[in-house]
Design a protein around this motif. Structure first.
Motif, PDB file in Angstrom:
ATOM      1  N   ALA A   1       0.838  -1.207   0.000  1.00  0.00           N
ATOM      2  CA  ALA A   1       0.000   0.000   0.000  1.00  0.00           C
ATOM      3  C   ALA A   1       0.874   1.260   0.000  1.00  0.00           C
ATOM      4  O   ALA A   1       0.557   2.246  -0.689  1.00  0.00           O
ATOM      5  N   GLN A   2       1.952   1.233   0.735  1.00  0.00           N
ATOM      6  CA  GLN A   2       2.885   2.363   0.757  1.00  0.00           C
ATOM      7  C   GLN A   2       3.447   2.609  -0.635  1.00  0.00           C
ATOM      8  O   GLN A   2       3.539   3.759  -1.077  1.00  0.00           O
ATOM      9  N   LYS A   3       3.827   1.554  -1.334  1.00  0.00           N
ATOM     10  CA  LYS A   3       4.366   1.693  -2.687  1.00  0.00           C
ATOM     11  C   LYS A   3       3.327   2.286  -3.636  1.00  0.00           C
ATOM     12  O   LYS A   3       3.665   3.122  -4.475  1.00  0.00           O
ATOM     13  N   VAL A   4       2.073   1.888  -3.504  1.00  0.00           N
ATOM     14  CA  VAL A   4       1.023   2.462  -4.343  1.00  0.00           C
ATOM     15  C   VAL A   4       0.918   3.967  -4.082  1.00  0.00           C
ATOM     16  O   VAL A   4       0.823   4.769  -5.021  1.00  0.00           O
ATOM     17  N   GLY A   5       0.965   4.355  -2.821  1.00  0.00           N
ATOM     18  CA  GLY A   5       0.924   5.775  -2.480  1.00  0.00           C
ATOM     19  C   GLY A   5       2.100   6.546  -3.046  1.00  0.00           C
ATOM     20  O   GLY A   5       1.936   7.640  -3.599  1.00  0.00           O
ATOM     21  N   GLU A   6       3.291   5.986  -2.915  1.00  0.00           N
ATOM     22  CA  GLU A   6       4.487   6.637  -3.447  1.00  0.00           C
ATOM     23  C   GLU A   6       4.389   6.800  -4.962  1.00  0.00           C
ATOM     24  O   GLU A   6       4.705   7.876  -5.496  1.00  0.00           O
TER      25      GLU A   6
ATOM     26  N   THR B   1       1.968   9.545  -6.001  1.00  0.00           N
ATOM     27  CA  THR B   1       2.583  10.866  -5.866  1.00  0.00           C
ATOM     28  C   THR B   1       3.534  11.144  -7.018  1.00  0.00           C
ATOM     29  O   THR B   1       3.561  12.253  -7.573  1.00  0.00           O
ATOM     30  N   GLU B   2       4.301  10.128  -7.407  1.00  0.00           N
ATOM     31  CA  GLU B   2       5.235  10.302  -8.521  1.00  0.00           C
ATOM     32  C   GLU B   2       4.510  10.551  -9.842  1.00  0.00           C
ATOM     33  O   GLU B   2       5.005  11.283 -10.699  1.00  0.00           O
ATOM     34  N   VAL B   3       3.321   9.972 -10.005  1.00  0.00           N
ATOM     35  CA  VAL B   3       2.519  10.254 -11.193  1.00  0.00           C
ATOM     36  C   VAL B   3       2.119  11.728 -11.211  1.00  0.00           C
ATOM     37  O   VAL B   3       2.212  12.398 -12.251  1.00  0.00           O
ATOM     38  N   VAL B   4       1.685  12.242 -10.088  1.00  0.00           N
ATOM     39  CA  VAL B   4       1.286  13.643 -10.010  1.00  0.00           C
ATOM     40  C   VAL B   4       2.458  14.555 -10.344  1.00  0.00           C
ATOM     41  O   VAL B   4       2.326  15.498 -11.140  1.00  0.00           O
ATOM     42  N   VAL B   5       3.612  14.283  -9.758  1.00  0.00           N
ATOM     43  CA  VAL B   5       4.804  15.094 -10.035  1.00  0.00           C
ATOM     44  C   VAL B   5       5.161  15.044 -11.518  1.00  0.00           C
ATOM     45  O   VAL B   5       5.428  16.081 -12.147  1.00  0.00           O
TER      46      VAL B   5
ATOM     47  N   ILE C   1       3.224   6.029 -14.563  1.00  0.00           N
ATOM     48  CA  ILE C   1       1.923   5.363 -14.630  1.00  0.00           C
ATOM     49  C   ILE C   1       2.118   3.847 -14.724  1.00  0.00           C
ATOM     50  O   ILE C   1       1.357   3.082 -14.122  1.00  0.00           O
ATOM     51  N   ALA C   2       3.150   3.424 -15.439  1.00  0.00           N
ATOM     52  CA  ALA C   2       3.456   1.987 -15.495  1.00  0.00           C
ATOM     53  C   ALA C   2       3.793   1.460 -14.103  1.00  0.00           C
ATOM     54  O   ALA C   2       3.318   0.385 -13.703  1.00  0.00           O
ATOM     55  N   ASP C   3       4.602   2.204 -13.350  1.00  0.00           N
ATOM     56  CA  ASP C   3       4.942   1.798 -11.980  1.00  0.00           C
ATOM     57  C   ASP C   3       3.696   1.730 -11.099  1.00  0.00           C
ATOM     58  O   ASP C   3       3.516   0.781 -10.323  1.00  0.00           O
ATOM     59  N   LEU C   4       2.838   2.741 -11.213  1.00  0.00           N
ATOM     60  CA  LEU C   4       1.607   2.758 -10.414  1.00  0.00           C
ATOM     61  C   LEU C   4       0.704   1.593 -10.786  1.00  0.00           C
ATOM     62  O   LEU C   4       0.134   0.939  -9.907  1.00  0.00           O
ATOM     63  N   THR C   5       0.580   1.316 -12.059  1.00  0.00           N
ATOM     64  CA  THR C   5      -0.252   0.209 -12.517  1.00  0.00           C
ATOM     65  C   THR C   5       0.255  -1.113 -11.964  1.00  0.00           C
ATOM     66  O   THR C   5      -0.512  -1.920 -11.428  1.00  0.00           O
ATOM     67  N   TYR C   6       1.558  -1.325 -12.073  1.00  0.00           N
ATOM     68  CA  TYR C   6       2.161  -2.560 -11.559  1.00  0.00           C
ATOM     69  C   TYR C   6       1.886  -2.716 -10.064  1.00  0.00           C
ATOM     70  O   TYR C   6       1.418  -3.758  -9.604  1.00  0.00           O
ATOM     71  N   HIS C   7       2.185  -1.695  -9.281  1.00  0.00           N
ATOM     72  CA  HIS C   7       2.012  -1.791  -7.831  1.00  0.00           C
ATOM     73  C   HIS C   7       0.533  -1.931  -7.444  1.00  0.00           C
ATOM     74  O   HIS C   7       0.211  -2.607  -6.463  1.00  0.00           O
TER      75      HIS C   7
END
Length: 92
Positions: A35-40, A43-47, A61-67
């Protein structure tokens, strides 16, 4: 392109963990870490959306999708559950 292939790999890592697998290490660390990784990653997507180029946004977005897929697997859910919810909302 369907995302099920990636979810299948994630499920395999969950069910057949390897010491060299990042995915297996996330499952080993447990739901709070996932869950922490999804949150991180969120945030990185927003930045990236606000201050970086398109390629960086795609990468984040790829990282967020994976997590997010790892989180679904950790909770015993699947992408089909998300699709069903989206279809239900679309019918409203």
């Amino acid at each position: 392109m369907r995302i099920q292939w990636l979810f299948d790999v994630i499920e395999d890592r969950k069910n057949n963990p390897s010491e060299r697998s990042y995915t297996a290490s996330l499952f080993k660390d447990g739901l709070p870490k996932i869950a922490q990784k999804v949150g991180e990653e969120g945030t990185e997507v927003v930045v990236a959306a606000l201050a970086q180029d398109d390629q960086r946004l795609i990468e984040e977005i790829a990282d967020l999708t994976y997590h997010t897929l790892v989180l679904l697997a950790a909770r015993g859910l699947s992408p089909a559950d998300v699709v069903a919810e989206l279809e239900k909302r679309h019918k409203k």
